[in-house]
Design an enzyme around this catalytic site. Structure first.
Site, PDB file in Angstrom:
ATOM      1  CE  LYS A   2      -4.134  -2.003   0.104  1.00  0.00           C
ATOM      2  NZ  LYS A   2      -5.120  -2.015   1.306  1.00  0.00           N
TER       3      LYS A   2
ATOM      4  NE  ARG B 241      -7.221  -8.872  -1.515  1.00  0.00           N
ATOM      5  CZ  ARG B 241      -6.916  -7.877  -2.314  1.00  0.00           C
ATOM      6  NH1 ARG B 241      -6.163  -6.918  -1.939  1.00  0.00           N
ATOM      7  NH2 ARG B 241      -7.342  -7.938  -3.511  1.00  0.00           N
TER       8      ARG B 241
END
Length: 337
Positions: A279, A314
């Site tokens: 991210k 994830r």
């Protein structure tokens, strides 16, 4: 006044008398932070927790898609899109997807999350037929070649139905089942487990000045409300996974507050998923602009999640994450770990 309880997760191999298992997993706790919205907090002994809170924090989570949660589970990301922020266009043909899926399974992936619509900040919605045409051939090909559980990453009931018909066994909705009113009833009718993720706003606008009174508590309450709504729709709590939604309608500061308070979300009585892989905030903090080069930072965040008992990670980088967890557990638990 509402009180929230964050178990102080620990993994030391020596446990004091009165220590309690955290969600039946590899962490334990003997203290918890009691938090109120007026800004006060205090540490209390686990034995002083309200009974219903203690029961939710300690109870083992029920298996989902045949996966128990006595160890961290790895959800391999398979984006079959041309425009995902990290790997768009690399795996969106069935043959490419099969090769990549096989590599992730060999590396230690416990389930594969297939998505046909990018939900990166600023992404525009994808038409239903396009999303189906991207995901269904890939799911069909994976199911023919592997026994691994498959989740469909979608906000739309029609896509979930097509994916389920092709072999998907779990629905992962980044909109928390608020985008398409038909999605939760479909999952309930077909007894599909679900993952409900928090997002403030939709991908097109979610990073336009997101604000919270208290990020962790606001998101906890939102996920609690969504879990209740899903149960009213006919999905039992033990088939609901919750995801605080790192990076979805959050600033870097919001993300860090969430990471510091991940163990709070065990109080919902559901398995918790952490999806922080590659991210933007990881790049900002580590000074790495290219998403594919954010592996070291992603591993650090993943291990921080494991240390707070996150049941599902994830991730893009399965081999690296599996190795990091194996070494971390060996260092904290010894050879038996």
């Amino acid at each position: 006044m509402t009180r929230y309880y964050r178990p102080v997760a620990r993994t030391d191999h020596v446990r004091p008398n009165g220590a309690m298992p955290l969600a039946g997993g590899w962490c334990w706790f003997d203290m918890a932070e009691e938090i109120t919205r007026d800004g006060t907090s205090r540490l209390i002994h686990a034995s002083n927790l309200p009974e219903d809170v203690r029961d939710r924090l300690t109870a083992p989570r029920v298996s989902i898609c045949g996966l128990s949660f006595d160890q961290p589970r790895l959800m391999g990301i398979l984006n079959v899109t041309p425009d995902s922020f990290s790997d768009g266009g690399r795996h969106n043909a069935p043959d490419q997807a099969i090769v990549h899926t096989g590599a992730m399974i060999t590396a230690g992936a416990d389930l594969i999350d297939v998505g046909g619509e990018s939900t990166r900040p600023g992404a525009e919605p994808v038409p239903i037929n396009d999303e189906i045409s991207r995901t269904v051939p890939v799911i069909t090909a994976i199911r023919a070649a592997h026994d691994v559980p498959i989740s469909i990453d979608t906000r739309k009931a029609a896509v979930a139905q097509a994916a389920h018909d092709a072999g998907a066994a779990l629905v992962n909705d980044v909109a928390g089942f608020t985008f398409d009113a038909a999605l939760a009833p479909y999952c309930a009718e077909h007894t599909l487990p679900v993952c409900v993720m928090h997002s403030q706003g939709r991908p097109e606008t979610m990073q336009h000045d997101p604000r919270y009174d208290h990020p962790a508590l606001d998101i906890y309450d939102w996920l609690s409300e969504r879990a209740e709504a899903l149960m009213e729709a006919g999905i039992p709590r033990h088939q609901i996974i919750v995801d605080p939604g790192i990076g979805f309608g959050k600033t870097r500061a919001h993300n860090l507050v969430l990471l510091q308070n991940l163990s709070l979300f065990h109080g919902l009585g559901c398995p918790v998923l952490l999806g922080a892989s590659r991210k933007r905030f990881i790049g900002d903090l580590s000074g790495v602009s290219e998403a594919s080069e954010r592996v070291p930072g992603s591993l650090a965040v993943a291990l921080a999640g494991v240390a707070q008992g996150m049941q599902i990670l994830r991730i893009h980088d399965v081999a690296e994450t599996a190795a990091a967890i194996k070494l971390w557990r060996a260092a904290t638990e010894g050879e038996a770990g």
